[in-house]
Design a protein around this motif. Structure first.
Motif, PDB file in Angstrom:
ATOM      1  N   PRO A 196       0.821  -1.201   0.000  1.00 50.00           N
ATOM      2  CA  PRO A 196       0.000   0.000   0.000  1.00 50.00           C
ATOM      3  C   PRO A 196       0.855   1.249   0.000  1.00 50.00           C
ATOM      4  O   PRO A 196       1.960   1.267   0.525  1.00 50.00           O
ATOM      5  N   SER A 197       0.319   2.302  -0.604  1.00 48.65           N
ATOM      6  CA  SER A 197       1.051   3.553  -0.709  1.00 48.65           C
ATOM      7  C   SER A 197       1.449   4.042   0.679  1.00 48.65           C
ATOM      8  O   SER A 197       0.669   4.025   1.625  1.00 48.65           O
ATOM      9  N   GLY A 198       2.720   4.496   0.815  1.00 44.77           N
ATOM     10  CA  GLY A 198       3.182   5.046   2.069  1.00 44.77           C
ATOM     11  C   GLY A 198       3.804   4.018   3.000  1.00 44.77           C
ATOM     12  O   GLY A 198       4.268   4.369   4.081  1.00 44.77           O
ATOM     13  N   THR A 199       3.848   2.745   2.621  1.00 42.82           N
ATOM     14  CA  THR A 199       4.449   1.717   3.466  1.00 42.82           C
ATOM     15  C   THR A 199       5.230   0.739   2.606  1.00 42.82           C
ATOM     16  O   THR A 199       4.924   0.560   1.435  1.00 42.82           O
ATOM     17  N   SER A 200       6.272   0.143   3.191  1.00 45.10           N
ATOM     18  CA  SER A 200       7.055  -0.844   2.461  1.00 45.10           C
ATOM     19  C   SER A 200       6.882  -2.226   3.074  1.00 45.10           C
ATOM     20  O   SER A 200       7.645  -3.132   2.768  1.00 45.10           O
ATOM     21  N   ALA A 201       5.887  -2.373   3.957  1.00 49.61           N
ATOM     22  CA  ALA A 201       5.653  -3.664   4.593  1.00 49.61           C
ATOM     23  C   ALA A 201       5.243  -4.702   3.560  1.00 49.61           C
ATOM     24  O   ALA A 201       4.581  -4.396   2.574  1.00 49.61           O
ATOM     25  N   ALA A 202       5.659  -5.948   3.780  1.00 53.82           N
ATOM     26  CA  ALA A 202       5.321  -7.048   2.877  1.00 53.82           C
ATOM     27  C   ALA A 202       5.144  -8.309   3.713  1.00 53.82           C
ATOM     28  O   ALA A 202       5.674  -8.420   4.816  1.00 53.82           O
ATOM     29  N   ALA A 203       4.380  -9.252   3.178  1.00 57.58           N
ATOM     30  CA  ALA A 203       4.182 -10.517   3.873  1.00 57.58           C
ATOM     31  C   ALA A 203       5.521 -11.240   3.996  1.00 57.58           C
ATOM     32  O   ALA A 203       6.306 -11.281   3.053  1.00 57.58           O
ATOM     33  N   ALA A 204       5.782 -11.795   5.184  1.00 54.46           N
ATOM     34  CA  ALA A 204       7.048 -12.493   5.420  1.00 54.46           C
ATOM     35  C   ALA A 204       6.805 -13.984   5.622  1.00 54.46           C
ATOM     36  O   ALA A 204       5.755 -14.391   6.130  1.00 54.46           O
ATOM     37  N   HIS A 205       7.769 -14.783   5.204  1.00 56.85           N
ATOM     38  CA  HIS A 205       7.703 -16.230   5.390  1.00 56.85           C
ATOM     39  C   HIS A 205       8.426 -16.621   6.674  1.00 56.85           C
ATOM     40  O   HIS A 205       9.409 -15.993   7.071  1.00 56.85           O
ATOM     41  N   THR A 206       7.977 -17.673   7.298  1.00 54.23           N
ATOM     42  CA  THR A 206       8.642 -18.202   8.482  1.00 54.23           C
ATOM     43  C   THR A 206       9.804 -19.093   8.064  1.00 54.23           C
ATOM     44  O   THR A 206       9.919 -19.485   6.891  1.00 54.23           O
ATOM     45  N   ASP A 207      10.646 -19.431   9.029  1.00 50.28           N
ATOM     46  CA  ASP A 207      11.758 -20.335   8.768  1.00 50.28           C
ATOM     47  C   ASP A 207      11.249 -21.688   8.278  1.00 50.28           C
ATOM     48  O   ASP A 207      11.818 -22.268   7.347  1.00 50.28           O
ATOM     49  N   ALA A 208      10.165 -22.170   8.879  1.00 51.08           N
ATOM     50  CA  ALA A 208       9.606 -23.470   8.480  1.00 51.08           C
ATOM     51  C   ALA A 208       9.093 -23.426   7.045  1.00 51.08           C
ATOM     52  O   ALA A 208       9.259 -24.395   6.286  1.00 51.08           O
ATOM     53  N   GLU A 209       8.476 -22.313   6.660  1.00 51.76           N
ATOM     54  CA  GLU A 209       7.955 -22.194   5.292  1.00 51.76           C
ATOM     55  C   GLU A 209       9.088 -22.172   4.281  1.00 51.76           C
ATOM     56  O   GLU A 209       9.021 -22.846   3.241  1.00 51.76           O
ATOM     57  N   LEU A 210      10.152 -21.404   4.562  1.00 51.00           N
ATOM     58  CA  LEU A 210      11.281 -21.350   3.640  1.00 51.00           C
ATOM     59  C   LEU A 210      12.008 -22.693   3.574  1.00 51.00           C
ATOM     60  O   LEU A 210      12.433 -23.124   2.500  1.00 51.00           O
ATOM     61  N   THR A 211      12.128 -23.355   4.714  1.00 50.91           N
ATOM     62  CA  THR A 211      12.757 -24.671   4.740  1.00 50.91           C
ATOM     63  C   THR A 211      11.993 -25.646   3.857  1.00 50.91           C
ATOM     64  O   THR A 211      12.588 -26.438   3.114  1.00 50.91           O
ATOM     65  N   SER A 212      10.671 -25.582   3.910  1.00 47.24           N
ATOM     66  CA  SER A 212       9.840 -26.451   3.077  1.00 47.24           C
ATOM     67  C   SER A 212      10.062 -26.162   1.594  1.00 47.24           C
ATOM     68  O   SER A 212      10.113 -27.087   0.772  1.00 47.24           O
ATOM     69  N   VAL A 213      10.215 -24.894   1.247  1.00 52.10           N
ATOM     70  CA  VAL A 213      10.476 -24.512  -0.147  1.00 52.10           C
ATOM     71  C   VAL A 213      11.799 -25.124  -0.617  1.00 52.10           C
ATOM     72  O   VAL A 213      11.882 -25.710  -1.703  1.00 52.10           O
ATOM     73  N   PHE A 214      12.839 -25.015   0.190  1.00 57.53           N
ATOM     74  CA  PHE A 214      14.135 -25.584  -0.163  1.00 57.53           C
ATOM     75  C   PHE A 214      14.030 -27.080  -0.401  1.00 57.53           C
ATOM     76  O   PHE A 214      14.571 -27.607  -1.384  1.00 57.53           O
ATOM     77  N   GLN A 215      13.328 -27.765   0.478  1.00 62.93           N
ATOM     78  CA  GLN A 215      13.222 -29.218   0.353  1.00 62.93           C
ATOM     79  C   GLN A 215      12.446 -29.620  -0.891  1.00 62.93           C
ATOM     80  O   GLN A 215      12.817 -30.592  -1.567  1.00 62.93           O
ATOM     81  N   ARG A 216      11.401 -28.881  -1.231  1.00 65.51           N
ATOM     82  CA  ARG A 216      10.621 -29.208  -2.429  1.00 65.51           C
ATOM     83  C   ARG A 216      11.444 -29.008  -3.696  1.00 65.51           C
ATOM     84  O   ARG A 216      11.254 -29.718  -4.681  1.00 65.51           O
ATOM     85  N   ILE A 217      12.357 -28.036  -3.669  1.00 61.20           N
ATOM     86  CA  ILE A 217      13.155 -27.735  -4.856  1.00 61.20           C
ATOM     87  C   ILE A 217      14.462 -28.538  -4.850  1.00 61.20           C
ATOM     88  O   ILE A 217      15.322 -28.352  -5.702  1.00 61.20           O
ATOM     89  N   GLN A 218      14.603 -29.453  -3.913  1.00 61.97           N
ATOM     90  CA  GLN A 218      15.772 -30.325  -3.812  1.00 61.97           C
ATOM     91  C   GLN A 218      17.046 -29.571  -3.460  1.00 61.97           C
ATOM     92  O   GLN A 218      18.119 -29.806  -4.041  1.00 61.97           O
ATOM     93  N   PHE A 219      16.919 -28.646  -2.494  1.00 58.15           N
ATOM     94  CA  PHE A 219      18.063 -27.995  -1.869  1.00 58.15           C
ATOM     95  C   PHE A 219      18.093 -28.408  -0.403  1.00 58.15           C
ATOM     96  O   PHE A 219      17.050 -28.738   0.173  1.00 58.15           O
ATOM     97  N   LYS A 220      19.282 -28.400   0.193  1.00 59.21           N
ATOM     98  CA  LYS A 220      19.453 -28.858   1.568  1.00 59.21           C
ATOM     99  C   LYS A 220      19.556 -27.680   2.538  1.00 59.21           C
ATOM    100  O   LYS A 220      20.620 -27.069   2.649  1.00 59.21           O
ATOM    101  N   PRO A 221      18.485 -27.367   3.262  1.00 57.02           N
ATOM    102  CA  PRO A 221      18.556 -26.274   4.242  1.00 57.02           C
ATOM    103  C   PRO A 221      19.199 -26.732   5.543  1.00 57.02           C
ATOM    104  O   PRO A 221      19.280 -27.933   5.826  1.00 57.02           O
ATOM    105  N   ALA A 222      19.646 -25.776   6.339  1.00 57.17           N
ATOM    106  CA  ALA A 222      20.188 -26.056   7.681  1.00 57.17           C
ATOM    107  C   ALA A 222      21.368 -27.020   7.670  1.00 57.17           C
ATOM    108  O   ALA A 222      21.634 -27.704   8.647  1.00 57.17           O
ATOM    109  N   GLU A 223      22.102 -27.069   6.567  1.00 61.81           N
ATOM    110  CA  GLU A 223      23.267 -27.953   6.477  1.00 61.81           C
ATOM    111  C   GLU A 223      24.513 -27.280   7.041  1.00 61.81           C
ATOM    112  O   GLU A 223      25.430 -27.948   7.531  1.00 61.81           O
ATOM    113  N   PHE A 224      24.552 -25.938   6.991  1.00 64.24           N
ATOM    114  CA  PHE A 224      25.712 -25.183   7.444  1.00 64.24           C
ATOM    115  C   PHE A 224      25.288 -24.119   8.452  1.00 64.24           C
ATOM    116  O   PHE A 224      24.154 -23.642   8.438  1.00 64.24           O
TER     117      PHE A 224
END
Length: 242
Positions: free
Chosen positions: A55-83
């Motif tokens: 919305p005009s006047g703000t730069s806020a955006a929906a954020a993903h949780t760690d669990a959501e991003l981890t799930s994305v990595f796993q679906r795309i065949q990347f290894k999260p939390a390895e390092f």
């Protein structure tokens, strides 16, 4: 497209290629030097649409949780939390890397997890270790835009100088090209390609950085047999998921 000369730690990539050559192949290599050739799983037909502007006047955006991003990595065949850090991840792929200015590694997403503005950050290598990915869900479009800006600035500012990067103390002269990505559903994106030769071995690095609202992905591939195809494909898959 702009072409400049730089010294980059991609010599480490050549070390990996050399090891592969000694074992009789030029596919990506794992930590033990075992050849692998697992491709990135093909994505469904792209159906992503650009994220709606805040919305005009703000730069806020929906954020993903760690669990959501981890799930994305796993679906795309990347290894999260390895390092434990992006530095450790990069060193696992490019061992012996040293850099005179850490900001030059912004196109790799290195250091994002240490930034107060990066929000939730997840990173990891692809299953075949031919690519690294770092995703930051900032919850703020301005902060996400700054991350892309840092990568763009690094490609320009760090494009010259033989002392910027070295591999085991040896600088490597390479050629850097900025490219125009063909991704869909992004609010901002930049691409780059590094070519060079070390010890008679030719190597190529391909990278993409893309922003979707308050989320940013930095993806880099070193395997010349696959990076031209797999880096855009994997980046598009991240973009679609975000």
């Amino acid at each position: 497209m702009r072409t400049t000369t730089m010294s980059v730690a991609a010599a480490a990539v050549v070390l990996a290629l050399t090891l592969a050559g000694c074992s009789g192949g030029d596919d990506s290599v794992s930590d033990a030097g075992t050849r692998t050739s697992a491709p990135v799983t093909s994505a469904p037909a792209a159906s992503a649409t650009p994220t709606a502007s805040a919305p005009s006047g703000t730069s806020a955006a929906a954020a993903h949780t760690d669990a959501e991003l981890t799930s994305v990595f796993q679906r795309i065949q990347f290894k999260p939390a390895e390092f434990s850090s992006t530095d450790a991840m990069l060193d696992s792929v490019y061992p012996g890397l040293t850099v005179s200015d850490a900001r030059c590694l912004a196109p790799f997403g290195v250091g994002w997890e240490k930034s107060d503005d990066a929000g939730t950050v997840v990173f990891g290598t692809s299953n075949d270790r031919s690519m690294t990915a770092v995703v930051a869900s900032t919850g703020d479009t301005a902060a996400a835009t700054d991350l892309v800006g840092d990568a763009r600035d690094a490609l320009s500012r760090c494009a010259d100088g033989a002392a910027l990067f070295s591999m085991q103390g040896t600088p490597v002269e390479t050629t850097v090209e900025t490219t125009k990505p063909t991704l869909t559903g992004t609010d901002d994106a930049l691409g780059w390609r590094v070519r060079g030769t070390v010890g008679g071995n030719v190597f190529t690095l391909v990278g993409l950085t893309a922003r979707v609202g308050g989320d940013v992905v930095a993806l880099v591939g070193w395997d010349p047999a696959s990076n031209t195809t797999n880096v855009p494909l994997a980046t598009q898959m991240f973009v679609d998921a975000l």
